[in-house]
Design a protein around this motif. Structure first.
Motif, PDB file in Angstrom:
ATOM      1  N   GLY A  41       0.820  -1.212   0.000  1.00 29.84           N
ATOM      2  CA  GLY A  41       0.000   0.000   0.000  1.00 29.84           C
ATOM      3  C   GLY A  41       0.849   1.256   0.000  1.00 29.84           C
ATOM      4  N   PHE A  42       1.956   1.218   0.752  1.00 31.38           N
ATOM      5  CA  PHE A  42       2.846   2.373   0.782  1.00 31.38           C
ATOM      6  C   PHE A  42       3.496   2.595  -0.577  1.00 31.38           C
ATOM      7  N   VAL A  94       2.204   1.899  -3.527  1.00 27.30           N
ATOM      8  CA  VAL A  94       1.193   2.523  -4.383  1.00 27.30           C
ATOM      9  C   VAL A  94       1.044   4.000  -4.029  1.00 27.30           C
ATOM     10  N   PHE A  95       0.979   4.293  -2.726  1.00 33.61           N
ATOM     11  CA  PHE A  95       0.854   5.689  -2.275  1.00 33.61           C
ATOM     12  C   PHE A  95       2.051   6.512  -2.732  1.00 33.61           C
ATOM     13  N   LEU A  96       3.257   5.942  -2.612  1.00 32.48           N
ATOM     14  CA  LEU A  96       4.479   6.647  -2.988  1.00 32.48           C
ATOM     15  C   LEU A  96       4.472   7.030  -4.461  1.00 32.48           C
ATOM     16  N   LEU A 128       1.802   7.202  -6.536  1.00 31.39           N
ATOM     17  CA  LEU A 128       0.716   8.147  -6.810  1.00 31.39           C
ATOM     18  C   LEU A 128       1.115   9.563  -6.399  1.00 31.39           C
ATOM     19  N   LEU A 129       1.755   9.674  -5.233  1.00 33.96           N
ATOM     20  CA  LEU A 129       2.199  10.987  -4.763  1.00 33.96           C
ATOM     21  C   LEU A 129       3.245  11.567  -5.709  1.00 33.96           C
ATOM     22  N   TYR A 162       1.582  12.706  -8.918  1.00 30.15           N
ATOM     23  CA  TYR A 162       0.766  13.885  -8.617  1.00 30.15           C
ATOM     24  C   TYR A 162       1.645  15.143  -8.538  1.00 30.15           C
TER      25      TYR A 162
END
Length: 344
Positions: free
Chosen positions: A52-53, A55-57, A59-60, A63
């Motif tokens: 999950g981290f 994916v978050f990394l 995406l951030l 962005y």
């Protein structure tokens, strides 16, 4: 006093958090698992959190690239700037590729090989082929970047004296810049901090014949498409002459003369009409209007890129790039060093 109070508040918050954790420990049921050893459920949760981290990394990251691209510098305004930007782009693409691959593998392996009851880790002593591959690839890549960078650096730093570059001294002191033009002979007079006295704030040698036609100014004017050779001196501490739009920077070291040069290719007026600059100025002026401030107009600036003291942020000088005719007209209006000294 404020700092002391902040430290006390932070310490009290830490103690409060520690006490709350103790309360949670005491509130657990008697049959709750209080072992400090990770079980299957812990390993499963940690593996999923790692994925999950990841994916978050990513995406951030995407962005930020999408959102903040408009705050980057526009196209370079110097002859060598394109080479500098190409080197930076190649380096960033390589770094991003390696980062994406290695971080993805790191998080994926953390999930795939998470601990499970009854599963034993494989002892893998070494693999010469793998070690050769992950050693030789970075070596070749870094060697290529270094060689390319050296050729680029040499090309940027080599100022051809046969092109009769404009010679300008940039003098740094806490917290301002002063420029000295070489005059009609295009040769700067000798200078030393021991000669600083009265209005002779740059320590120019009054007895040097080459110094008489030098011109000392507080605003830097440069003719477009003409090579400029900068001689840099510092009166006090280490500074750094930074021209962001021209992709140029050089340390200004007390006790020695450093130098670099570039050829400006875009006038101030032309850059003001650049689409990226127009959009940026509009965004800045929207914010300034909300705050009741005056409108902003783009200008090139010489900045100090070393934290040289308390008022470091004030150390900037306006740079105007203009046509040769406008530059010559402006320069003709400036008093020479000899004229300034004769008025004392």
């Amino acid at each position: 006093m404020t700092v002391f109070l902040v430290i006390i508040v932070l310490a009290l918050l830490a103690v409060t958090g520690w006490q709350i954790s103790k309360i949670f420990e005491l509130s657990k049921s008697p049959d709750a698992d209080t072992s400090q050893v990770a079980n299957n459920k812990d390993n499963e949760n940690q593996g999923k959190l790692m994925m999950g981290f990841a994916v978050f990394l990513y995406l951030l990251m995407f962005y930020c690239f999408w959102t903040f691209t408009n705050v980057t510098l526009p196209d370079a305004a110097s002859e060598h700037g394109g080479k500098y930007d190409n080197l930076m782009l190649i380096s960033m693409l390589l770094i991003m590729f390696v980062q994406i691959v290695t971080q993805a593998l790191l998080h994926y392996f953390a999930y795939k090989y998470r601990g499970e009851a009854g599963k034993k880790a494989l002892f893998y002593a070494d693999n010469d082929k793998l070690e050769f591959i992950w050693t030789i690839i970075p070596v070749i890549t870094l060697a290529g970047l270094i060689i390319y960078g050296l050729f680029t650096w040499t090309d940027i730093m080599s100022v051809n004296e046969d092109e009769d570059p404009l010679v300008v001294e940039l003098y740094a002191q806490q917290f301002s810049w002063t420029a000295r033009y070489a005059g009609e002979d295009n040769t700067l007079g000798e200078a030393n901090v021991r000669f600083i006295e009265g209005t002779n704030t740059l320590g120019v040698d009054k007895e040097d014949s080459y110094a008489q036609d030098d011109k000392v100014v507080r605003e830097l004017h440069l003719p477009v498409n003409r090579p400029v050779l900068f001689k840099l001196r510092s009166q006090d501490v280490l500074h750094s002459a930074y021209f962001p739009h021209f992709r140029a920077q050089m340390n200004v070291v007390p006790g020695m003369i450093t130098q670099f040069g570039f050829t400006p290719t875009v006038t101030t007026e032309e850059m003001r009409n650049n689409g990226d600059i127009v959009d940026k100025v509009e965004r800045i002026n929207d914010i300034r209007r909300e705050n009741g401030d005056d409108s902003y107009e783009f200008d090139y600036f010489l900045l100090c890129n070393k934290i040289c003291g308390q008022a470091h942020y004030n150390m900037q000088m306006k740079v105007i790039v203009e046509s040769e005719a406008d530059y010559e007209a402006w320069l003709a209006e400036q008093a020479t060093f000899g004229e300034s000294m004769s008025e004392e």
